[in-house]
Design a protein around this motif. Sequence first.
Motif, PDB file in Angstrom:
ATOM      1  N   VAL A 416      -4.682  -7.942  -4.113  1.00 27.90           N
ATOM      2  CA  VAL A 416      -5.369  -7.000  -5.006  1.00 27.90           C
ATOM      3  C   VAL A 416      -4.468  -5.794  -5.241  1.00 27.90           C
ATOM      4  O   VAL A 416      -3.837  -5.289  -4.304  1.00 27.90           O
ATOM      5  CB  VAL A 416      -6.721  -6.545  -4.408  1.00 27.90           C
ATOM      6  N   ARG A 417      -4.418  -5.339  -6.467  1.00 30.81           N
ATOM      7  CA  ARG A 417      -3.651  -4.149  -6.836  1.00 30.81           C
ATOM      8  C   ARG A 417      -4.586  -2.944  -6.824  1.00 30.81           C
ATOM      9  O   ARG A 417      -5.603  -2.923  -7.507  1.00 30.81           O
ATOM     10  CB  ARG A 417      -3.038  -4.363  -8.221  1.00 30.81           C
ATOM     11  N   LEU A 418      -4.235  -1.911  -6.042  1.00 28.37           N
ATOM     12  CA  LEU A 418      -5.073  -0.716  -5.908  1.00 28.37           C
ATOM     13  C   LEU A 418      -4.341   0.493  -6.484  1.00 28.37           C
ATOM     14  O   LEU A 418      -3.241   0.838  -6.046  1.00 28.37           O
ATOM     15  CB  LEU A 418      -5.419  -0.452  -4.443  1.00 28.37           C
ATOM     16  N   ARG A 419      -4.967   1.151  -7.456  1.00 28.02           N
ATOM     17  CA  ARG A 419      -4.442   2.388  -8.040  1.00 28.02           C
ATOM     18  C   ARG A 419      -5.179   3.562  -7.404  1.00 28.02           C
ATOM     19  O   ARG A 419      -6.406   3.670  -7.531  1.00 28.02           O
ATOM     20  CB  ARG A 419      -4.640   2.381  -9.547  1.00 28.02           C
ATOM     21  N   THR A 459       0.366   3.256  -6.704  1.00 28.37           N
ATOM     22  CA  THR A 459      -0.189   1.899  -6.768  1.00 28.37           C
ATOM     23  C   THR A 459       0.236   1.115  -5.537  1.00 28.37           C
ATOM     24  O   THR A 459       1.420   1.089  -5.189  1.00 28.37           O
ATOM     25  CB  THR A 459       0.290   1.175  -8.035  1.00 28.37           C
ATOM     26  N   ARG A 473     -11.405  -7.835  -6.103  1.00 29.02           N
ATOM     27  CA  ARG A 473     -10.999  -6.977  -7.206  1.00 29.02           C
ATOM     28  C   ARG A 473     -10.738  -5.567  -6.691  1.00 29.02           C
ATOM     29  O   ARG A 473     -11.113  -5.214  -5.582  1.00 29.02           O
ATOM     30  CB  ARG A 473     -12.087  -6.928  -8.282  1.00 29.02           C
ATOM     31  N   GLU A 474     -10.135  -4.778  -7.543  1.00 33.27           N
ATOM     32  CA  GLU A 474      -9.863  -3.392  -7.183  1.00 33.27           C
ATOM     33  C   GLU A 474     -11.155  -2.648  -6.880  1.00 33.27           C
ATOM     34  O   GLU A 474     -11.234  -1.878  -5.913  1.00 33.27           O
ATOM     35  CB  GLU A 474      -9.116  -2.702  -8.330  1.00 33.27           C
TER      36      GLU A 474
END
Length: 811
Positions: A416-419, A459, A473-474
């Motif tokens: 998962v990509r976390l901003r 990120t 999901r984020e």
Amino acid sequence: MRISLDWLKTLIPTDKPAAEIGALLTGSGLEVESAEELESIPGGLRGVVLGTVLTREPHPDADKLSLTTVDVGDGTPRQIVCGAPNVAAGQRVVVALEGAMLYPAQGEPFKIKKSKIRGAASEGMICAEDEIGLGQSHAGIMVLDTELPNGTPAADYFGLGSDTVYEIGLTPNRADAASHYGVARELRALLRQPCHLPDVSGFAAPASAANNIQVTIEQNSACPRYAGLLMENVSVGPSPEWLQRRLRSIGLSPINNVVDVTNFVLHELGQPLHAFDADKITGNHIQVKFAYEWDKLVTLDGIERELHYGDLVITDGNQKPLALAGVFGGQDSGVTQTTTRIFLESAYFNPSDVRRTSQEHKLKTDASFRFERGTDPNMVLVGLQRAALLLQEVAGATVAAPIVDEYPVPVQPATVRLRLPRVERLVGQYIAPERIRQILTDLDIEITDSTPDAGDQDTWTLTVPPHKVDVTREADVIEEILRIYGYNNVALRPNNSASFLAKFPNPDPEVTRVKIASLLSGQGYSEILTNSLTNSLYFEKEGEANDALVRILNYNSVDLNVLRPTLLHSGLEIIRHNINRRQRDLKLYEFGKTYSQNENGKYQEKNKLVIYLTGNADGETWQHKSEKAAFHDLAGAVQQVLAALGFGGAVSQPVQHEYLAGGLALLVHNQPVAQLGAVAASVLKRLDVTQPVWYAELDWDALSKKYKPTLVARELSKFPEVRRDLSIVVDSAVTFDQLQQIARRTEKKLLQSINVFDVYAGENLGAGKKSYSVSFTLQDFSQTLSEQAIDQVMQKLIQQFEKQAGALIRK
């Protein structure tokens, strides 16, 4: 789900009070619905202490009683009359003081009071083990060998600590917390202190074995991982007290040591296990496959079940079903008192396959509860080793072969990509990156240093462990961060405000709905509310899929696997329920939504108002007999709804409806707004409704859009109205509505109303003919109508009836 605090502390040692732990869990999303104080024995030996017998003398008035003085540690020796033959001076004993409530092994609880026994005062009781619920013996008082001081609570001496059991309302997305270890992991993040798995380092297995059980997985998608262990020299019998106590604390009844161990590991680690009698596995071969249509299995509850293709089963070498995978074991292969060899199963099954089998056979078990929501594939071997060590301890079992572990395609963790700015935006408050990193680490979510965008330090790329099945999901990750950070730690702004004003629709849809609901309720109709989910079989013919249905991908029941395309069937289920309980006269209505998708796959959602009428239209009274509900009773209710919305001139026309045996459509401004008629017999039969039902469906979206709440008033006419009657003979196919439309088009000013008061068809008219007796009400708002004006209007009407409808006016 029940969680024992005492059990929990074996995985995460903590001295936090039970109430504080409960509050922490509730704040993180594991809602503690109740907390129950659980005592090892009833009463917890409150008021019972250790003492020393100082003196013992015979009772002067009873040969079998003794007078004793006992030191209980408070500086005031007690005189106690004792009937035990073994009491003697110098003994360390268990003393129940005045006011103590005792719960004996047999009989009713009783309270210790100061009393006189044969004339001698007694200020307590020296106890036998059965008198305080610790055993069954009543041969004499308990004589202790201890150096503990007098006055020490007996509960401390016997190690009878109390326990707190939480009832947690586990939501479907928190499968990761469906065990004591899962809750311990949650507390690890909340308390910032380590938790640990049970120690399985002592597990050992031989390198090979000639008689090991072979495992074959035919359906890898349904069973990604299957492990098993062969154990011998098993002695099946009652479990030790500590194991029974653990299971009873969470509401389980002990069965035998083998089954109890599998239940213990399930609730400790969240890994379901199953024990097969190894001697019942033909060919020393386990296969994981879908059942054949003709297969049958007698499950552990003694019920023979017909299996279906798609039921995931465990079979032996002859492909004989042994168990419903992840749901329930089979009777023939189950562990009995004569079992000496077992094959212990630990697996990871696909949630949807287990759910399908569970729903198909209406079986809900602790195992299926977890498999349906998703278990941890990495816990398979840990659970197996933990169970093996426990069976060695409580059943004398030995490991006879190495673990068989079939895991062809390992389950990969989610990425998962976390901003980080996104965290602040969704939470509504800035959280320092260091705190976010700490929370993620405590939740076993690994942070990868590299970022997808070069130089973007805001990120992170995260690796989510498989046991967090709902974190994909984020937004899911941010929810995890917020849970542990604490909802209560998100500060409210001093002045909450919005940057815009919402538009208030006129008319207000809710006000309009309440208006119509009040109208129908006033006519004796009852409002119902039904489930938006229904059974796809209602709308599909055998072998033909209905592409217009909106299907539920992760449904819990095959009876609720689509969103309803019509409200009819869910309403008929309510009618059937009432008819089966002798409530046959029903007038019902419902506001609800229907769902469908078009040929392009676009979803559509529409608001409907439906009305049901069945049985008698009105209850029987002394003034008139009850009559069966008819079409005009339903049509009258629909017309009143339309009139209340300002649509008094609705035009009707016949319509073919999928679920009606003939029907009528009502049009407003040339747009269909309602369909009504009798429900088709085939539909009633399919839902086991045993009496006729009238049904109307109104397009609430269209009516709401056209509805104008403005009232237009006009003065009542000062001039009289005039009635004229005609007997109009027409072909049988001509409807009164057609005649009404001809009349309305012909005379728009003076014609106020039209009414049919008789219909006749007979031999006198000729074949294919019928006669309508119709009244016409004429009125002029500016003057009294003259006979000449009346005759002119009637002549125009007669001419148009003859011309447009081929009518014959009977003189």
